[in-house]
Design a protein around this motif. Structure first.
Motif, PDB file in Angstrom:
ATOM      1  N   TRP A 158       0.828  -1.218   0.000  1.00  0.00           N
ATOM      2  CA  TRP A 158       0.000   0.000   0.000  1.00  0.00           C
ATOM      3  C   TRP A 158       0.860   1.265   0.000  1.00  0.00           C
ATOM      4  O   TRP A 158       0.460   2.294  -0.532  1.00  0.00           O
ATOM      5  CB  TRP A 158      -0.899   0.041   1.245  1.00  0.00           C
ATOM      6  CG  TRP A 158      -2.084  -0.875   1.185  1.00  0.00           C
ATOM      7  CD1 TRP A 158      -2.651  -1.435   0.089  1.00  0.00           C
ATOM      8  CD2 TRP A 158      -2.867  -1.327   2.308  1.00  0.00           C
ATOM      9  NE1 TRP A 158      -3.725  -2.211   0.446  1.00  0.00           N
ATOM     10  CE2 TRP A 158      -3.884  -2.155   1.790  1.00  0.00           C
ATOM     11  CE3 TRP A 158      -2.796  -1.106   3.682  1.00  0.00           C
ATOM     12  CZ2 TRP A 158      -4.833  -2.771   2.618  1.00  0.00           C
ATOM     13  CZ3 TRP A 158      -3.738  -1.716   4.494  1.00  0.00           C
ATOM     14  CH2 TRP A 158      -4.750  -2.538   3.966  1.00  0.00           C
ATOM     15  N   PHE A 159       2.023   1.167   0.664  1.00  0.00           N
ATOM     16  CA  PHE A 159       2.873   2.365   0.828  1.00  0.00           C
ATOM     17  C   PHE A 159       4.283   2.081   0.308  1.00  0.00           C
ATOM     18  O   PHE A 159       5.229   1.981   1.120  1.00  0.00           O
ATOM     19  CB  PHE A 159       2.912   2.780   2.309  1.00  0.00           C
ATOM     20  CG  PHE A 159       1.560   3.042   2.907  1.00  0.00           C
ATOM     21  CD1 PHE A 159       0.897   4.244   2.661  1.00  0.00           C
ATOM     22  CD2 PHE A 159       0.933   2.084   3.690  1.00  0.00           C
ATOM     23  CE1 PHE A 159      -0.357   4.479   3.198  1.00  0.00           C
ATOM     24  CE2 PHE A 159      -0.321   2.304   4.231  1.00  0.00           C
ATOM     25  CZ  PHE A 159      -0.977   3.504   3.984  1.00  0.00           C
ATOM     26  N   PRO A 213      -8.921 -13.481   6.970  1.00  0.00           N
ATOM     27  CA  PRO A 213      -8.884 -12.354   7.927  1.00  0.00           C
ATOM     28  C   PRO A 213      -9.832 -11.219   7.545  1.00  0.00           C
ATOM     29  O   PRO A 213     -10.061 -10.970   6.362  1.00  0.00           O
ATOM     30  CB  PRO A 213      -7.429 -11.872   7.849  1.00  0.00           C
ATOM     31  CG  PRO A 213      -6.668 -12.979   7.254  1.00  0.00           C
ATOM     32  CD  PRO A 213      -7.612 -13.736   6.372  1.00  0.00           C
ATOM     33  N   ARG A 214     -10.375 -10.566   8.578  1.00  0.00           N
ATOM     34  CA  ARG A 214     -11.173  -9.337   8.392  1.00  0.00           C
ATOM     35  C   ARG A 214     -10.555  -8.287   9.303  1.00  0.00           C
ATOM     36  O   ARG A 214     -10.963  -8.099  10.445  1.00  0.00           O
ATOM     37  CB  ARG A 214     -12.639  -9.576   8.777  1.00  0.00           C
ATOM     38  CG  ARG A 214     -13.446 -10.324   7.720  1.00  0.00           C
ATOM     39  CD  ARG A 214     -14.949 -10.223   7.980  1.00  0.00           C
ATOM     40  NE  ARG A 214     -15.330 -10.691   9.297  1.00  0.00           N
ATOM     41  CZ  ARG A 214     -15.939  -9.945  10.206  1.00  0.00           C
ATOM     42  NH1 ARG A 214     -16.217  -8.681   9.969  1.00  0.00           N
ATOM     43  NH2 ARG A 214     -16.270 -10.451  11.379  1.00  0.00           N
ATOM     44  N   TRP A 215      -9.515  -7.629   8.805  1.00  0.00           N
ATOM     45  CA  TRP A 215      -8.779  -6.672   9.635  1.00  0.00           C
ATOM     46  C   TRP A 215      -9.558  -5.369   9.766  1.00  0.00           C
ATOM     47  O   TRP A 215     -10.123  -4.867   8.785  1.00  0.00           O
ATOM     48  CB  TRP A 215      -7.414  -6.378   9.015  1.00  0.00           C
ATOM     49  CG  TRP A 215      -6.454  -7.528   9.015  1.00  0.00           C
ATOM     50  CD1 TRP A 215      -6.077  -8.280   7.936  1.00  0.00           C
ATOM     51  CD2 TRP A 215      -5.737  -8.067  10.136  1.00  0.00           C
ATOM     52  NE1 TRP A 215      -5.179  -9.245   8.325  1.00  0.00           N
ATOM     53  CE2 TRP A 215      -4.953  -9.133   9.670  1.00  0.00           C
ATOM     54  CE3 TRP A 215      -5.697  -7.743  11.493  1.00  0.00           C
ATOM     55  CZ2 TRP A 215      -4.122  -9.882  10.506  1.00  0.00           C
ATOM     56  CZ3 TRP A 215      -4.869  -8.495  12.330  1.00  0.00           C
ATOM     57  CH2 TRP A 215      -4.101  -9.547  11.841  1.00  0.00           C
ATOM     58  N   THR A 216      -9.551  -4.845  10.980  1.00  0.00           N
ATOM     59  CA  THR A 216     -10.149  -3.533  11.231  1.00  0.00           C
ATOM     60  C   THR A 216      -9.132  -2.678  11.975  1.00  0.00           C
ATOM     61  O   THR A 216      -8.146  -3.194  12.513  1.00  0.00           O
ATOM     62  CB  THR A 216     -11.424  -3.637  12.090  1.00  0.00           C
ATOM     63  OG1 THR A 216     -11.064  -4.187  13.364  1.00  0.00           O
ATOM     64  CG2 THR A 216     -12.486  -4.487  11.424  1.00  0.00           C
ATOM     65  N   ILE A 217      -9.392  -1.379  12.022  1.00  0.00           N
ATOM     66  CA  ILE A 217      -8.525  -0.461  12.765  1.00  0.00           C
ATOM     67  C   ILE A 217      -9.403   0.476  13.580  1.00  0.00           C
ATOM     68  O   ILE A 217     -10.486   0.875  13.122  1.00  0.00           O
ATOM     69  CB  ILE A 217      -7.584   0.310  11.805  1.00  0.00           C
ATOM     70  CG1 ILE A 217      -6.581   1.173  12.601  1.00  0.00           C
ATOM     71  CG2 ILE A 217      -8.360   1.161  10.801  1.00  0.00           C
ATOM     72  CD1 ILE A 217      -5.445   1.728  11.741  1.00  0.00           C
ATOM     73  N   LEU A 226      -9.769  -2.103   7.839  1.00  0.00           N
ATOM     74  CA  LEU A 226      -8.402  -1.679   7.542  1.00  0.00           C
ATOM     75  C   LEU A 226      -8.234  -1.585   6.025  1.00  0.00           C
ATOM     76  O   LEU A 226      -8.531  -2.547   5.310  1.00  0.00           O
ATOM     77  CB  LEU A 226      -7.394  -2.669   8.120  1.00  0.00           C
ATOM     78  CG  LEU A 226      -5.930  -2.285   7.903  1.00  0.00           C
ATOM     79  CD1 LEU A 226      -5.566  -1.066   8.763  1.00  0.00           C
ATOM     80  CD2 LEU A 226      -4.997  -3.437   8.220  1.00  0.00           C
ATOM     81  N   SER A 227      -7.766  -0.442   5.572  1.00  0.00           N
ATOM     82  CA  SER A 227      -7.528  -0.238   4.140  1.00  0.00           C
ATOM     83  C   SER A 227      -6.357   0.724   4.009  1.00  0.00           C
ATOM     84  O   SER A 227      -5.882   1.278   5.018  1.00  0.00           O
ATOM     85  CB  SER A 227      -8.766   0.377   3.473  1.00  0.00           C
ATOM     86  OG  SER A 227      -8.978   1.681   3.989  1.00  0.00           O
ATOM     87  N   ARG A 228      -5.938   0.949   2.798  1.00  0.00           N
ATOM     88  CA  ARG A 228      -4.857   1.914   2.584  1.00  0.00           C
ATOM     89  C   ARG A 228      -5.269   3.286   3.149  1.00  0.00           C
ATOM     90  O   ARG A 228      -4.483   3.963   3.794  1.00  0.00           O
ATOM     91  CB  ARG A 228      -4.543   2.027   1.082  1.00  0.00           C
ATOM     92  CG  ARG A 228      -3.314   2.856   0.828  1.00  0.00           C
ATOM     93  CD  ARG A 228      -3.112   3.226  -0.621  1.00  0.00           C
ATOM     94  NE  ARG A 228      -1.839   3.924  -0.785  1.00  0.00           N
ATOM     95  CZ  ARG A 228      -1.603   5.173  -0.391  1.00  0.00           C
ATOM     96  NH1 ARG A 228      -2.553   5.863   0.206  1.00  0.00           N
ATOM     97  NH2 ARG A 228      -0.408   5.718  -0.557  1.00  0.00           N
ATOM     98  N   THR A 229      -6.541   3.643   2.911  1.00  0.00           N
ATOM     99  CA  THR A 229      -7.027   4.957   3.339  1.00  0.00           C
ATOM    100  C   THR A 229      -7.058   5.077   4.865  1.00  0.00           C
ATOM    101  O   THR A 229      -6.587   6.073   5.432  1.00  0.00           O
ATOM    102  CB  THR A 229      -8.446   5.197   2.777  1.00  0.00           C
ATOM    103  OG1 THR A 229      -8.389   5.019   1.369  1.00  0.00           O
ATOM    104  CG2 THR A 229      -8.945   6.579   3.109  1.00  0.00           C
ATOM    105  N   THR A 230      -7.624   4.078   5.525  1.00  0.00           N
ATOM    106  CA  THR A 230      -7.752   4.188   6.989  1.00  0.00           C
ATOM    107  C   THR A 230      -6.378   4.105   7.660  1.00  0.00           C
ATOM    108  O   THR A 230      -6.135   4.782   8.665  1.00  0.00           O
ATOM    109  CB  THR A 230      -8.697   3.113   7.565  1.00  0.00           C
ATOM    110  OG1 THR A 230      -8.272   1.815   7.137  1.00  0.00           O
ATOM    111  CG2 THR A 230     -10.125   3.358   7.121  1.00  0.00           C
ATOM    112  N   GLY A 237      -4.606   7.394   7.383  1.00  0.00           N
ATOM    113  CA  GLY A 237      -5.098   8.353   8.357  1.00  0.00           C
ATOM    114  C   GLY A 237      -4.369   8.250   9.693  1.00  0.00           C
ATOM    115  O   GLY A 237      -4.287   9.228  10.439  1.00  0.00           O
ATOM    116  N   ALA A 238      -3.824   7.083   9.980  1.00  0.00           N
ATOM    117  CA  ALA A 238      -3.107   6.891  11.242  1.00  0.00           C
ATOM    118  C   ALA A 238      -1.639   7.294  11.136  1.00  0.00           C
ATOM    119  O   ALA A 238      -1.073   7.842  12.080  1.00  0.00           O
ATOM    120  CB  ALA A 238      -3.204   5.432  11.675  1.00  0.00           C
ATOM    121  N   ILE A 239      -1.042   7.029  10.003  1.00  0.00           N
ATOM    122  CA  ILE A 239       0.419   7.199   9.942  1.00  0.00           C
ATOM    123  C   ILE A 239       0.861   8.431   9.164  1.00  0.00           C
ATOM    124  O   ILE A 239       2.049   8.746   9.165  1.00  0.00           O
ATOM    125  CB  ILE A 239       1.102   5.944   9.330  1.00  0.00           C
ATOM    126  CG1 ILE A 239       0.678   5.720   7.885  1.00  0.00           C
ATOM    127  CG2 ILE A 239       0.833   4.722  10.191  1.00  0.00           C
ATOM    128  CD1 ILE A 239       1.409   4.566   7.205  1.00  0.00           C
TER     129      ILE A 239
END
Lengths: 154, 146
Positions: free
Chosen positions: B41-42, B120-124, B136-140, B143-145
């Motif tokens: 993603w990054f 998996p179903r990752w969340t943040i 959890l996605s590239r966008t969310t 927003g954290a980092i």
């Protein structure tokens, strides 16, 4: 179930503080301190779980008593005979049976009865100092307790 | 879909060392896949997996499964650290594993909400607002980092 939002906020505040303590202990590679903080986290999670579980248990008791009162008020003996075995002023049925008065034990789709009994087992395990869990995600469990409370039927 | 509470109460699962080892292998794979996806993603960020953390949970000790090391992911931008992901625990009631993120914008919990051995179903969610859960996605994550 009225205090659950406040409980979540307070839980999150102290859980985050303990998480930060754990990060510091890990950065210092202090094994003894890591163990102490992890122990505190388990106690913290368990204490909040017992607190939120108590709210669901009280709600189940309230709705079960209401169900008994409603059914016992029927003038048809055929409708009330099984319910006459319960005294709403003094419910002596064990918890599993009280839960079965207000949740459909056979409803596989919602699974609310089984989830309730699992949480009851967890509560008993914590009370007896016997749980193998690393932690409890209290906000997630609170969400599930709300869903269970929404399925209670008097 | 089996959950951790069912697993630990042996409701539909035989809890033994073999089962625990299979769960640990699965957890390690999910972490590896998560780190790989984040690096994808990054691509402009550095993604260092050199450090590790010890996984030694109560149920492992109860069944004589020895501790293992799991990778930590350090994200950096122009040699400045922007985030550290540390696996925090697998056997947490209510979830199927948690990875903690320390980032520029605070502490976050990255949680797998799937069942045992499921996709998996990752969340943040922010650590201080744990009900503000998002997938959890590239966008969310950005927003954290960022």
């Amino acid at each position: 179930m009225k205090d659950l939002a406040a409980i979540t906020a307070v839980y999150s505040e102290f859980a985050t503080s303990l998480d930060a303590q754990l990060v510091q202990a890990e950065r210092a590679a202090d094994i003894a301190r890591i163990g102490r903080v992890e122990h505190k986290q388990r106690i913290h999670d368990s204490a909040y779980f017992i607190l939120i579980w108590g709210q669901l248990e009280a709600e189940i008791n309230r709705v079960a008593e209401l169900a008994v009162r409603n059914r016992r008020s029927s003038i048809r003996w055929e409708d009330r005979r099984a319910w006459d075995a319960h005294d709403p002023e003094n419910m002596r049925a064990k918890f599993e049976d009280r839960a079965a008065l207000v949740l459909d034990r056979l409803n596989v789709a919602s699974d609310a009865y089984r989830r309730t009994i699992r949480y009851y087992g967890l509560r008993n395990g914590i009370a007896h100092g016997a749980t193998l869990a690393t932690g409890i995600d209290v906000p997630t469990i609170i969400g599930d307790l709300y869903r269970i409370a929404g399925e209670l039927k008097a | 879909m089996l959950s951790v509470i069912e697993e630990l109460t042996e409701d539909g699962v035989v809890l033994d060392a073999e089962h625990l080892r299979a769960r640990i292998v699965d957890w390690r794979m999910r972490i590896d896949d998560l780190y790989r996806e984040i690096a994808d993603w990054f691509p402009h960020l550095g993604a260092d997996r050199g450090d590790t953390t010890v996984m030694d949970e109560p149920v492992m000790r109860a069944y004589g499964v020895p501790p293992i090391r799991l990778p930590v992911l350090r994200l950096s931008e122009a040699d400045v650290e922007v985030g550290i992901l540390v696996p925090r625990g697998l056997w947490i009631i209510g979830v199927n594993g948690r990875v903690d993120l320390s980032a520029r914008n605070g502490q976050f919990l990255i949680i797998d909400r799937s069942g045992l051995f499921a996709q998996p179903r990752w969340t943040i969610a922010p650590a201080l607002d744990r009900l503000a859960v998002e997938p959890l996605s590239r966008t969310t994550l950005a927003g954290a980092i960022q």
